[in-house]
Design an enzyme around this catalytic site. Structure first.
Site, PDB file in Angstrom:
ATOM      1  N   HIS A 193      29.698  64.561  30.124  1.00 29.38           N
ATOM      2  CA  HIS A 193      29.994  64.251  31.521  1.00 29.38           C
ATOM      3  C   HIS A 193      29.788  62.766  31.743  1.00 29.38           C
ATOM      4  O   HIS A 193      29.384  62.037  30.841  1.00 29.38           O
ATOM      5  CB  HIS A 193      29.129  65.090  32.477  1.00 29.38           C
ATOM      6  CG  HIS A 193      27.719  64.629  32.623  1.00 29.38           C
ATOM      7  ND1 HIS A 193      27.012  64.734  33.798  1.00 29.38           N
ATOM      8  CD2 HIS A 193      26.860  64.043  31.752  1.00 29.38           C
ATOM      9  CE1 HIS A 193      25.796  64.256  33.642  1.00 29.38           C
ATOM     10  NE2 HIS A 193      25.681  63.837  32.404  1.00 29.38           N
ATOM     11  N   CYS A 227      24.712  56.094  32.788  1.00 28.83           N
ATOM     12  CA  CYS A 227      25.321  57.415  32.992  1.00 28.83           C
ATOM     13  C   CYS A 227      26.726  57.349  33.571  1.00 28.83           C
ATOM     14  O   CYS A 227      27.382  58.378  33.728  1.00 28.83           O
ATOM     15  CB  CYS A 227      24.420  58.286  33.860  1.00 28.83           C
ATOM     16  SG  CYS A 227      22.889  58.729  33.029  1.00 28.83           S
ATOM     17  N   HIS A 277      28.889  60.709  28.215  1.00 30.25           N
ATOM     18  CA  HIS A 277      27.788  61.011  27.302  1.00 30.25           C
ATOM     19  C   HIS A 277      27.545  62.518  27.331  1.00 30.25           C
ATOM     20  O   HIS A 277      28.071  63.220  28.177  1.00 30.25           O
ATOM     21  CB  HIS A 277      26.523  60.237  27.698  1.00 30.25           C
ATOM     22  CG  HIS A 277      26.011  60.567  29.068  1.00 30.25           C
ATOM     23  ND1 HIS A 277      26.621  60.119  30.228  1.00 30.25           N
ATOM     24  CD2 HIS A 277      24.964  61.328  29.472  1.00 30.25           C
ATOM     25  CE1 HIS A 277      25.960  60.572  31.272  1.00 30.25           C
ATOM     26  NE2 HIS A 277      24.946  61.327  30.853  1.00 30.25           N
ATOM     27  N   HIS A 327      24.931  66.102  26.816  1.00 25.05           N
ATOM     28  CA  HIS A 327      23.613  66.697  26.994  1.00 25.05           C
ATOM     29  C   HIS A 327      23.601  68.082  26.367  1.00 25.05           C
ATOM     30  O   HIS A 327      24.634  68.740  26.273  1.00 25.05           O
ATOM     31  CB  HIS A 327      23.271  66.892  28.486  1.00 25.05           C
ATOM     32  CG  HIS A 327      23.034  65.643  29.240  1.00 25.05           C
ATOM     33  ND1 HIS A 327      21.908  64.875  29.096  1.00 25.05           N
ATOM     34  CD2 HIS A 327      23.795  65.020  30.175  1.00 25.05           C
ATOM     35  CE1 HIS A 327      21.980  63.844  29.909  1.00 25.05           C
ATOM     36  NE2 HIS A 327      23.119  63.909  30.584  1.00 25.05           N
ATOM     37  N   HIS A 340      30.738  72.965  25.485  1.00 23.40           N
ATOM     38  CA  HIS A 340      31.684  72.126  24.761  1.00 23.40           C
ATOM     39  C   HIS A 340      32.912  71.750  25.595  1.00 23.40           C
ATOM     40  O   HIS A 340      34.055  71.933  25.176  1.00 23.40           O
ATOM     41  CB  HIS A 340      32.080  72.772  23.432  1.00 23.40           C
ATOM     42  CG  HIS A 340      31.019  72.601  22.393  1.00 23.40           C
ATOM     43  ND1 HIS A 340      29.878  73.356  22.404  1.00 23.40           N
ATOM     44  CD2 HIS A 340      30.920  71.741  21.358  1.00 23.40           C
ATOM     45  CE1 HIS A 340      29.110  72.985  21.394  1.00 23.40           C
ATOM     46  NE2 HIS A 340      29.710  71.998  20.750  1.00 23.40           N
ATOM     47  N   GLU A 365      18.453  68.487  31.773  1.00 18.98           N
ATOM     48  CA  GLU A 365      19.491  67.707  31.112  1.00 18.98           C
ATOM     49  C   GLU A 365      18.926  67.018  29.877  1.00 18.98           C
ATOM     50  O   GLU A 365      19.679  66.590  29.015  1.00 18.98           O
ATOM     51  CB  GLU A 365      20.158  66.720  32.054  1.00 18.98           C
ATOM     52  CG  GLU A 365      19.322  65.595  32.540  1.00 18.98           C
ATOM     53  CD  GLU A 365      20.120  64.597  33.373  1.00 18.98           C
ATOM     54  OE1 GLU A 365      21.128  64.982  33.996  1.00 18.98           O
ATOM     55  OE2 GLU A 365      19.724  63.431  33.388  1.00 18.98           O
TER      56      GLU A 365
END
Length: 140
Positions: A14, A23, A27, A29, A71, A129
């Protein structure tokens, strides 16, 4: 009062559109969803006698939710150009568009409401996260 908890995890990418910091870049998580179910009374008869709820039912609902987001590139509506979306779709990437930023806070409320709509007596959801950072959503 009885409290049951279960967890499930999913991996996704995201970014936070309009955010000033790292952010803002795409990237990933390993999101962990922790769901708490609460109730005062255990079931009195049947196969679930002396249970608040069958853990299998809770786990299935939470796992199904996690699997849906697993994914994928999760992004806020309007945050990607049409050309970018078209290119990602042509490449076959799995994309999930949300009406808000895909933050831990947003997911905590979204998962809470989704599971409640399925009839589960959810009283709290926690979304990690990272192993050290989470958001909690609960009813007061």
């Amino acid at each position: 009062m009885y409290h049951l908890k279960t967890t499930a995890a999913f991996d996704s990418a995201h970014f936070l559109a309009g955010y000033e910091g790292k952010c803002a870049n795409i990237h990933g998580h390993r999101w962990v969803i922790e769901v708490e179910i609460s109730g005062a009374d255990l079931q009195e008869s049947g196969t679930q006698r002396d249970m608040l709820l069958d853990f299998g039912d809770i786990k299935k609902a939470v796992r199904t939710l996690a699997d849906f987001y697993d994914h994928a590139l999760i992004y806020e509506m309007g945050s990607l150009r049409d050309k970018t979306l078209t290119a990602l779709q042509e490449e076959g990437f799995r994309l999930i568009e949300l009406p808000s930023r895909p933050t831990a806070e947003y997911f905590a409320r979204l998962f809470f409401e989704t599971l409640r709509e399925q009839g589960l007596p959810v009283t709290q959801t926690t979304v990690y996260e990272t192993p050290d950072n989470c958001a909690v959503y609960h009813v007061s």
